[in-house]
Design a protein around this motif. Structure first.
Motif, PDB file in Angstrom:
ATOM      1  N   LYS A 163       0.864  -1.123   0.047  1.00 23.87           N
ATOM      2  CA  LYS A 163       0.048  -0.083  -0.017  1.00 23.87           C
ATOM      3  C   LYS A 163       0.914   1.260   0.073  1.00 23.87           C
ATOM      4  O   LYS A 163       2.077   1.243   0.452  1.00 23.87           O
ATOM      5  N   THR A 164       0.222   2.302  -0.499  1.00 26.38           N
ATOM      6  CA  THR A 164       0.982   3.625  -0.421  1.00 26.38           C
ATOM      7  C   THR A 164       0.865   4.156   1.022  1.00 26.38           C
ATOM      8  O   THR A 164       0.068   3.493   1.890  1.00 26.38           O
ATOM      9  N   LEU A 165       1.998   5.161   1.453  1.00 24.64           N
ATOM     10  CA  LEU A 165       1.988   5.534   2.861  1.00 24.64           C
ATOM     11  C   LEU A 165       0.587   5.960   3.302  1.00 24.64           C
ATOM     12  O   LEU A 165       0.287   5.914   4.297  1.00 24.64           O
ATOM     13  N   ARG A 166       0.028   6.843   2.407  1.00 21.35           N
ATOM     14  CA  ARG A 166      -1.292   7.243   2.541  1.00 21.35           C
ATOM     15  C   ARG A 166      -2.357   6.374   3.044  1.00 21.35           C
ATOM     16  O   ARG A 166      -3.203   6.488   4.237  1.00 21.35           O
ATOM     17  N   ALA A 167      -2.361   5.045   2.349  1.00 22.11           N
ATOM     18  CA  ALA A 167      -3.204   4.179   3.062  1.00 22.11           C
ATOM     19  C   ALA A 167      -2.766   3.391   4.062  1.00 22.11           C
ATOM     20  O   ALA A 167      -3.106   3.006   5.202  1.00 22.11           O
ATOM     21  N   ALA A 168      -1.373   3.103   4.085  1.00 24.48           N
ATOM     22  CA  ALA A 168      -0.546   2.252   5.066  1.00 24.48           C
ATOM     23  C   ALA A 168      -0.868   2.806   6.505  1.00 24.48           C
ATOM     24  O   ALA A 168      -0.815   2.276   7.649  1.00 24.48           O
ATOM     25  N   LEU A 169      -0.567   4.345   6.380  1.00 30.15           N
ATOM     26  CA  LEU A 169      -0.556   5.157   7.697  1.00 30.15           C
ATOM     27  C   LEU A 169      -2.150   5.689   8.129  1.00 30.15           C
ATOM     28  O   LEU A 169      -2.092   6.399   9.302  1.00 30.15           O
ATOM     29  N   ALA A 170      -2.998   4.965   7.475  1.00 33.06           N
ATOM     30  CA  ALA A 170      -4.394   5.682   7.998  1.00 33.06           C
ATOM     31  C   ALA A 170      -4.899   5.236   9.222  1.00 33.06           C
ATOM     32  O   ALA A 170      -5.335   6.132  10.039  1.00 33.06           O
TER      33      ALA A 170
ATOM     34  N   TRP B  97      -2.739   4.489  11.591  1.00 35.05           N
ATOM     35  CA  TRP B  97      -1.798   5.351  12.652  1.00 35.05           C
ATOM     36  C   TRP B  97      -2.078   6.635  12.840  1.00 35.05           C
ATOM     37  O   TRP B  97      -2.242   7.270  14.045  1.00 35.05           O
ATOM     38  N   ALA B  98      -2.613   7.388  11.828  1.00 36.35           N
ATOM     39  CA  ALA B  98      -2.972   8.880  11.765  1.00 36.35           C
ATOM     40  C   ALA B  98      -4.446   9.124  12.142  1.00 36.35           C
ATOM     41  O   ALA B  98      -4.825  10.336  12.691  1.00 36.35           O
ATOM     42  N   GLY B  99      -5.255   7.920  12.174  1.00 34.83           N
ATOM     43  CA  GLY B  99      -6.633   8.231  12.477  1.00 34.83           C
ATOM     44  C   GLY B  99      -7.395   8.070  11.124  1.00 34.83           C
ATOM     45  O   GLY B  99      -8.758   7.756  11.120  1.00 34.83           O
ATOM     46  N   SER B 100      -6.828   8.445   9.914  1.00 30.22           N
ATOM     47  CA  SER B 100      -7.646   8.509   8.898  1.00 30.22           C
ATOM     48  C   SER B 100      -6.767   8.658   7.501  1.00 30.22           C
ATOM     49  O   SER B 100      -5.537   9.182   7.609  1.00 30.22           O
ATOM     50  N   ALA B 101      -6.921   8.292   6.397  1.00 30.89           N
ATOM     51  CA  ALA B 101      -6.314   8.136   5.282  1.00 30.89           C
ATOM     52  C   ALA B 101      -5.955   9.829   5.014  1.00 30.89           C
ATOM     53  O   ALA B 101      -4.574  10.439   4.628  1.00 30.89           O
ATOM     54  N   PRO B 102      -6.912  10.735   4.944  1.00 28.52           N
ATOM     55  CA  PRO B 102      -6.549  12.316   4.872  1.00 28.52           C
ATOM     56  C   PRO B 102      -5.840  12.831   5.992  1.00 28.52           C
ATOM     57  O   PRO B 102      -4.698  13.555   5.642  1.00 28.52           O
TER      58      PRO B 102
ATOM     59  N   ILE C  84       8.039  12.106   9.630  1.00 29.35           N
ATOM     60  CA  ILE C  84       6.407  11.705   9.636  1.00 29.35           C
ATOM     61  C   ILE C  84       5.848  11.805  11.144  1.00 29.35           C
ATOM     62  O   ILE C  84       5.031  12.064  11.421  1.00 29.35           O
ATOM     63  N   ALA C  85       6.543  11.024  11.979  1.00 32.35           N
ATOM     64  CA  ALA C  85       6.152  10.829  13.192  1.00 32.35           C
ATOM     65  C   ALA C  85       6.078  12.154  14.065  1.00 32.35           C
ATOM     66  O   ALA C  85       5.112  12.396  14.744  1.00 32.35           O
ATOM     67  N   GLU C  86       6.986  13.153  13.682  1.00 37.11           N
ATOM     68  CA  GLU C  86       6.876  14.394  14.395  1.00 37.11           C
ATOM     69  C   GLU C  86       5.664  15.357  13.724  1.00 37.11           C
ATOM     70  O   GLU C  86       5.169  16.068  14.465  1.00 37.11           O
ATOM     71  N   ASN C  87       5.045  14.689  12.646  1.00 38.54           N
ATOM     72  CA  ASN C  87       4.038  15.570  12.203  1.00 38.54           C
ATOM     73  C   ASN C  87       2.581  14.725  12.318  1.00 38.54           C
ATOM     74  O   ASN C  87       1.657  15.092  11.431  1.00 38.54           O
ATOM     75  N   LYS C  88       2.739  13.860  13.207  1.00 41.24           N
ATOM     76  CA  LYS C  88       1.195  13.068  13.565  1.00 41.24           C
ATOM     77  C   LYS C  88       0.217  14.260  13.901  1.00 41.24           C
ATOM     78  O   LYS C  88       0.600  15.142  14.717  1.00 41.24           O
ATOM     79  N   PRO C  89      -0.803  14.022  13.151  1.00 41.59           N
ATOM     80  CA  PRO C  89      -2.021  15.004  13.714  1.00 41.59           C
ATOM     81  C   PRO C  89      -2.196  14.865  15.103  1.00 41.59           C
ATOM     82  O   PRO C  89      -2.458  13.791  15.689  1.00 41.59           O
ATOM     83  N   SER C  90      -2.563  15.861  15.866  1.00 41.17           N
ATOM     84  CA  SER C  90      -2.916  15.671  17.210  1.00 41.17           C
ATOM     85  C   SER C  90      -4.350  15.262  17.420  1.00 41.17           C
ATOM     86  O   SER C  90      -5.010  15.589  16.308  1.00 41.17           O
ATOM     87  N   GLY C  91      -4.694  14.559  18.182  1.00 42.48           N
ATOM     88  CA  GLY C  91      -6.059  14.171  18.664  1.00 42.48           C
ATOM     89  C   GLY C  91      -6.262  12.643  17.650  1.00 42.48           C
ATOM     90  O   GLY C  91      -7.138  12.344  17.669  1.00 42.48           O
ATOM     91  N   SER C  92      -5.004  12.168  17.163  1.00 42.61           N
ATOM     92  CA  SER C  92      -5.282  10.974  16.408  1.00 42.61           C
ATOM     93  C   SER C  92      -4.790   9.832  17.120  1.00 42.61           C
ATOM     94  O   SER C  92      -4.135   8.881  16.597  1.00 42.61           O
TER      95      SER C  92
END
Length: 291
Positions: free
Chosen positions: A239-246, A248-253, A281-289
């Protein structure tokens, strides 16, 4: 300068005799293959660049082949052994074959994954013939818990050696490659044939050298946070990182936003990224995720 007898190391006959006396058969369950060639253990010690002032930790010493070669070269050796019979026998083997160095040897009878402290001065090097089934977790755990370890040389299954030393873009580059690189500069340091082991394994072995980074990776993210991104990225390799990290981040967006903020294409895949990029990437994890 060596203070040992020329025949202090264990040869094939010594290994078999010792094993018979102890009633030991190498077990598949623990991934045991004993090195029976003195030239091989000396080569490992040479490749590891063990110095006379080194405090070396060895994991899985078995009957003591490598332990004795390390004692010839280092100031002190601490061996961590889980097997009751082997742990019970090793101090006597050291005392019998290297009486002049026995006071520089310590044994820790434990599972290496549970060890949080070692007796004596802090270790400066890790040199080990790691049991194949636990090689990566043991290696990463030791590097995490003992930051004083500057140099590591491990003998592992050839395939694992390739994986640990792989660079981004290589088809075997994955979680072990990135996590090992978090701690150290990692490279292949040679190959070991099957005939130096008893029993001979049905796979080849490789040596991996890890020299700890003098400067840790510059990031505001913790190791745990960075490793969480790495695990997520490689859990679904295709998977692309957008999909693979969904997840982890809380959603694909949200994953896409973190990737863009880190300067990484959302269409990239984990195997293309360096450890520094995973940290970004870890530094930029969205808050509240989540955590």
């Amino acid at each position: 300068m060596s203070t040992t007898e020329p025949d202090a190391l264990l040869g094939p006959a010594d290994i078999r005799e010792l094993a018979a006396k102890l009633g030991v058969r190498p077990t598949k369950q623990r991934g045991q293959n004993f090195v029976i060639d003195a030239n091989t253990v000396r080569r490992i010690v040479r490749t590891a660049e063990v110095r006379p002032d080194d405090v070396v930790v060895e994991v899985g010493p078995g009957l003591g082949s490598l332990t004795l070669a390390l004692l010839e070269a280092a100031d002190r050796v601490v061996a961590v052994e889980i097997d009751d019979v082997l742990a019970g026998a090793l101090p006597a083997t050291v005392a019998a074959r290297m009486p002049g160095r026995a006071d520089r040897f310590a044994l820790v009878h434990s599972d290496a994954m549970l060890v949080r402290e070692l007796p004596g001065p802090a270790p400066t090097a890790l040199v080990a013939n790691l049991p194949y089934n636990v090689a990566v977790p043991v290696l990463l755990t030791m590097l995490e818990r003992f930051p004083s370890i500057e140099r590591t040389l491990v003998m592992v299954q050839a395939e694992v050696a390739d994986r640990l030393a792989a660079r981004p873009g290589n088809k075997v580059y994955g979680v072990p490659s990135v996590k090992a690189n978090w701690y150290a500069d990692v490279k292949r340091a040679g190959s070991i044939g099957r005939n130096v082991f008893w029993p001979a394994p049905n796979v080849d072995s490789g040596l991996v050298s890890l020299v700890r980074r003098t400067e840790p990776i510059m990031t505001s993210a913790s190791r745990t946070e960075v490793f969480a991104v790495v695990d997520a990225a490689f859990a679904q390799r295709r998977k692309t990182l957008r999909a693979a990290l969904a997840g982890w981040a809380g959603s694909a967006p949200a994953a896409e936003a973190a990737l863009v903020a880190a300067g990484i294409s959302p269409q990239a895949r984990g195997e293309a990224l360096t450890v520094e990029e995973f940290a970004a990437i870890a530094e930029n994890k969205p808050s509240g995720s989540g955590e």
